[in-house]
Scaffold this motif. Structure first.
Motif, mmCIF file in Angstrom:
data_model
loop_
_atom_site.group_PDB
_atom_site.id
_atom_site.type_symbol
_atom_site.label_atom_id
_atom_site.label_comp_id
_atom_site.label_asym_id
_atom_site.label_seq_id
_atom_site.Cartn_x
_atom_site.Cartn_y
_atom_site.Cartn_z
ATOM 1 N N GLU A 157 2.614 1.710 -3.281
ATOM 2 C CA GLU A 157 1.709 2.200 -4.314
ATOM 3 C C GLU A 157 1.419 3.687 -4.122
ATOM 4 O O GLU A 157 1.376 4.457 -5.076
ATOM 5 N N GLU A 158 1.263 4.057 -2.851
ATOM 6 C CA GLU A 158 0.986 5.454 -2.537
ATOM 7 C C GLU A 158 2.151 6.348 -2.983
ATOM 8 O O GLU A 158 1.937 7.415 -3.571
ATOM 9 N N ASN A 217 2.306 6.605 -6.645
ATOM 10 C CA ASN A 217 1.304 7.524 -7.164
ATOM 11 C C ASN A 217 1.670 8.972 -6.874
ATOM 12 O O ASN A 217 1.181 9.855 -7.539
ATOM 13 N N PHE A 243 0.832 -1.200 0.000
ATOM 14 C CA PHE A 243 0.000 0.000 0.000
ATOM 15 C C PHE A 243 0.867 1.250 0.000
ATOM 16 O O PHE A 243 0.670 2.167 -0.807
HETATM 17 C C1 LIG Z 1 -2.724 4.834 -6.994
HETATM 18 O O1 LIG Z 1 -3.331 5.347 -8.153
HETATM 19 C C2 LIG Z 1 -4.272 4.459 -8.739
HETATM 20 C C3 LIG Z 1 -4.733 5.084 -10.056
HETATM 21 O O2 LIG Z 1 -4.961 6.429 -9.912
HETATM 22 C C4 LIG Z 1 -5.408 4.235 -7.792
HETATM 23 O O3 LIG Z 1 -6.354 3.341 -8.324
HETATM 24 C C5 LIG Z 1 -4.852 3.646 -6.490
HETATM 25 O O4 LIG Z 1 -5.883 3.517 -5.544
HETATM 26 C C6 LIG Z 1 -3.765 4.541 -5.950
HETATM 27 N N1 LIG Z 1 -3.175 3.847 -4.845
HETATM 28 C C7 LIG Z 1 -2.989 4.393 -3.645
HETATM 29 C C8 LIG Z 1 -2.433 3.541 -2.621
HETATM 30 O O5 LIG Z 1 -3.257 5.544 -3.414
#
Ligand SMILES: *[C@@H]1O[C@H](CO)[C@@H](O)[C@H](O)[C@H]1NC(C)=O
Ligand SMILES: *[C@@H]1O[C@H](CO)[C@@H](O)[C@H](O)[C@H]1NC(C)=O
Ligand SMILES: *[C@@H]1O[C@H](CO)[C@@H](O)[C@H](O)[C@H]1NC(C)=O
Ligand SMILES: *[C@@H]1O[C@H](CO)[C@@H](O)[C@H](O)[C@H]1NC(C)=O
Ligand SMILES: *[C@@H]1O[C@H](CO)[C@@H](O)[C@H](O)[C@H]1NC(C)=O
Length: 754
Positions: free
Chosen positions: A65-66, A69, A62
């Motif tokens: 990914e954050e 992003n 998590f």
């Molecule tokens: C990262 O970005 C994707 C696409 O915008 C989104 O679906 C996902 O929830 C985001 N992940 C986090 C952990 O914020």
């Protein structure tokens, strides 16, 4: 050593004359992986099917990914991860480490791969200290940073042994000290100690014992348990707990090990003890069951600070659904719309309920640590990539090669990170790779629905100055162990050495050493003084009876004996009170402290003085020429005046002696100073025996023999007290001076059938 050998074995295999480099190969692939420019490694032990461990792995994903992003942190950099499973054992952790360092791929060129840098730039993990030690030792020589979210062993702060180790959980050093302060804070000065027989438990307990000694907390027993120990050993520990007199148990243990012990305690109805726990189990959801609650109700201990990480719960729910669908090849979500998609799962409706253990983030303290660890690595890499050429930290002010980042460069930047997370936690590492020690003080409580909650009742911050480290919340109520909780707030001034023997291991622990001498306080001197007076009393019976000596005889003897016995009585009460005290916080010594003891001695003595004054004023003894017994002799003696007065004086002494005897008898099994209660019991037995035989002898002996009988009784009972109370002390002082100060264990604990 093990790791070095394994590495040599696996990395270098000699073929003929020239050593050929070879990658450590297993057919294992990581459980979770994603490719990227910068790869984060992860090692967790989800092998145990512990949802918590899976949560750690998913929290790491998590966070990655954050960051991936995020447009602020590492913009334009694609992050990846490789997460391995390890059992919490050193060999398997090392294997996972080797797997992480060497990317396994089917068509890899032999020889070449060894010159490639490690595939990961940093590793997050492990959960237990023991596995983390294995990983940190393996990674250390390669300067690959290892950041643990939960390994607390103080040993890991050793920079020489673990040069690349960091953690987002405070070292046990702080926790052990905080636990000792906590125990002291609540007035629990007589405790038992249980630990997990691992680096975590042994190291943490050793520090606790040291800190407890400083705080004046005494430890009755200290035992180790481990999950693989035979049941017999656990039953022995239960037995020790049942037979102990301390009502507070400090457990420096892992949840898994303690769970087994708690189940055994429950089976034998051992409840009502106050548990004080380390973070290894105190917020371990898995053992927070109603059954265990009966045993450890009201437990208190330290936990990492909880935090709410926004978005984490949703991420976990989605990941769980995905995981489930992958495993079972069916869909849990809305009915499939497109042809060829997965069919609906059936009979698994409960999984839709997001309140499963995997998705429960109500206790996110360790998850927050994983989150912080992942961010710390990201911040380090960010700083590395933002490095301005010519101002870099490396040789000749160079920066790292951004196309080819080396782990040791990440390691350098990790020591420099200082950032604040979204949640508001400030993260940085000290010279030993440790964070600031801040804990939440949690208390096990049961809510109306029978759900066990870890209620935060206060905070501890080691960075604050002494005295300001604890901060109790005012608006919450703490729950303590059952009504039967008895907190010992003893003035236990003697050292305890616990020697426990059992077939698997033998523990010899020097629990506490207080360097207090045997002859320690005022009451002893008062007792010695009154005993001297008792001996001197016999002198008043010598010589020709006069008006004054007749009055002095019985009254002096009556008062000095009461003084003497009330001193002994005071001691007995202190011993009893110290071990059979009341609720936490209530200070027993406040009710029967040195001042009260002296006052009670004074009060008891004054009663006797009053009796004597009454006797002397109403009908005092007087010199009397006895001509009845012998015709040819006149015996000069003292007549009693009022026999009631005489028997009242004696009766009062007898009453106090009986009281003292009964109390000492009750306390004879308490592990007090050199079995004092036992000696007091014995001395009172002698005392009572002497005076009971005195009565018929006195009544029936004629003339001058009454005086002899009385002197004999006085001397015999004084000697009884002297020998029983002082000789053992003198023996220790003269013959065994080492026991006077140290490691003298009252035989009690050892003789309790261990
Ligand atoms: C990262 O970005 C994707 C696409 O915008 C989104 O679906 C996902 O929830 C985001 N992940 C986090 C952990 O914020
Ligand atoms: C990071 O973002 C890239 C696209 O920007 C995506 O391809 C990749 O899967 C993401 N990685 C993670 C770990 O989410
Ligand atoms: C424990 O208590 C329960 C009920 O209070 C009783 O039925 C059971 O026999 C007890 N067990 C032991 C080992 O004393
Ligand atoms: C650093 O600079 C010195 C002299 O300018 C040079 O000899 C040395 O090779 C440089 N070191 C590196 C690692 O570039
Ligand atoms: C970390 O940064 C904060 C301000 O952002 C500063 O107050 C603090 O002293 C720094 N800590 C360390 C250890 O450098």
């Amino acid at each position: 050593m093990l790791s070095a050998e394994l590495l040599l074995l696996s990395l270098l295999t000699t073929k003929g004359e020239s050593p050929v480099c070879q990658t450590y190969r297993t057919e294992e692939v990581s459980q979770f992986s994603k490719d990227g420019d910068i790869i984060f490694g992860g090692i967790f032990s989800f092998h145990q099917l512990d949802p918590g461990e899976l949560q750690y792995a998913f929290t790491m994903m998590f966070a990655i990914e954050e960051i991936n992003n995020s447009s602020e942190l590492l913009p334009g950099v694609t992050l990846g991860y490789r997460i391995f499973d390890s059992c919490p054992s050193i060999p398997l952790s090392i294997r996972a480490s080797l797997n992480l360092m060497n990317k396994y791929s089917e068509n890899e060129n032999k020889g070449e791969s060894c010159h490639k840098p490690s595939s990961v730039h940093a590793v997050i993990g492990e959960t237990t200290s023991t596995s983390t030690i294995g990983i940190a030792r393996t990674m250390g020589p390669f300067h690959i940073p290892v950041i643990s979210h939960s390994a607390t062993c103080a040993c890991l702060s050793n920079r020489r042994e673990f040069p690349s180790f960091f953690r987002t959980i405070p070292s046990d050093i702080y926790q052990s000290r905080a636990l000792a302060k906590l125990v002291k804070h609540f007035g629990w000065t007589w405790v038992g100690a249980i630990r997990t027989n691992s680096d975590y438990g042994n190291g943490g307990m050793a520090t606790f014992l040291k800190a407890a000694e400083k705080e004046g907390v005494c430890v009755e027993y200290s035992v180790a348990i481990y999950r693989t120990d035979p049941r017999k050993l656990f039953l022995e520990v239960v037995d020790i707990i049942k037979k102990s007199t301390s009502k507070v148990i400090v457990a420096f243990a892992d949840g898994t090990d303690l769970d087994i012990l708690i189940k055994e305690l429950h089976a034998q109805n051992v409840t009502g003890l106050q548990w004080v726990g380390s973070e290894g189990w105190i917020t371990y959801r898995y053992i927070a069951s109603a059954v265990n609650y009966a045993v450890v109700q009201g437990a208190v201990g330290f936990a990492a600070l909880n935090a709410h990480i926004p978005g984490l719960q949703e991420f976990l729910v989605n990941s769980l659904l995905e995981l489930w669908e992958n495993v079972f090849g069916c869909s849990l979500r809305s009915p499939p719309k497109t042809p060829g998609s997965l069919g609906l799962c059936s009979g698994l409706e409960s999984l839709r309920d997001t309140d499963t253990r995997f998705t429960d983030v109500s206790d996110a303290s360790l998850l927050n640590n994983v989150y912080k660890a992942t961010y710390a690595v990201a911040h380090a890499v960010h700083m590395l990539l933002m490095c301005e050429e010519g101002k870099g930290p490396f040789e000749n002010n160079t920066c790292a090669d951004k196309e080819n980042v080396q782990p040791w460069q990440v390691l350098h930047y990790l020591t420099k990170v200082n950032f604040t997370t979204k949640v508001g936690d400030n993260v940085f590492f000290d010279d030993f790779g440790d964070p600031v020690a801040r804990y939440a003080l949690v208390n096990w409580q049961m809510d109306e629905n029978g759900y066990i909650v870890f209620q935060t009742i206060g905070y501890y911050d080691a960075s604050q100055s002494e005295g300001e480290q604890f901060e109790m919340k005012r608006d919450v109520r703490a729950v303590w162990a059952g009504h039967s909780l008895q907190v010992s707030r003893g003035r236990l001034s003697y050292p305890i050495k616990v020697v426990l023997k059992h077939p698997y291991l033998e523990l010899t622990e020097n629990a506490l050493k207080h360097n207090r001498p045997v002859v320690k306080d005022f009451s002893i001197f008062l007792l010695l003084f009154s005993l001297t007076l008792c001996f001197l009393c016999s002198l008043t019976f010598i010589g020709r009876p006069s008006h004054w000596s007749c009055m002095l005889r019985h009254t002096a003897f009556g008062i000095t004996f009461v003084l003497c016995i009330s001193c002994v009585l005071g001691k007995t009460i202190v011993v009893l009170m110290a071990f059979r005290a009341t609720l936490p916080g209530s200070n027993v010594m406040k009710w029967f402290g040195p001042v009260q003891q002296r006052l009670s001695v004074l009060a008891f003595t004054l009663i006797q003085v009053l009796i004597c004054v009454l006797w002397l004023t109403i009908n005092p003894p007087f010199p009397f020429k006895n001509m009845e017994h012998y015709k040819e002799k006149i015996i000069l003696e003292c007549a009693l005046g009022s026999p009631v007065g005489f028997w009242a004086v004696l009766g009062y002494i007898g009453l106090l002696a009986m009281l003292c005897f009964v109390l000492a008898f009750l306390g004879r099994n308490l592990p007090d100073n050199f079995n004092e209660a036992k000696f007091i019991t014995f001395s009172m037995l002698i005392f009572c025996a002497v005076w009971i035989t005195f009565i018929p002898a006195y009544v029936s002996s004629p003339g001058k023999f009454t005086v002899a009988v009385e002197i004999f009784a006085i001397l015999a009972s004084s000697y009884g007290l002297l020998f029983c109370i002082f000789i053992p002390k003198c023996y220790i002082i003269l013959m065994k001076p080492e026991n006077n100060t140290k490691k003298h264990l009252m035989g009690k604990i050892m003789s309790r059938g261990l």
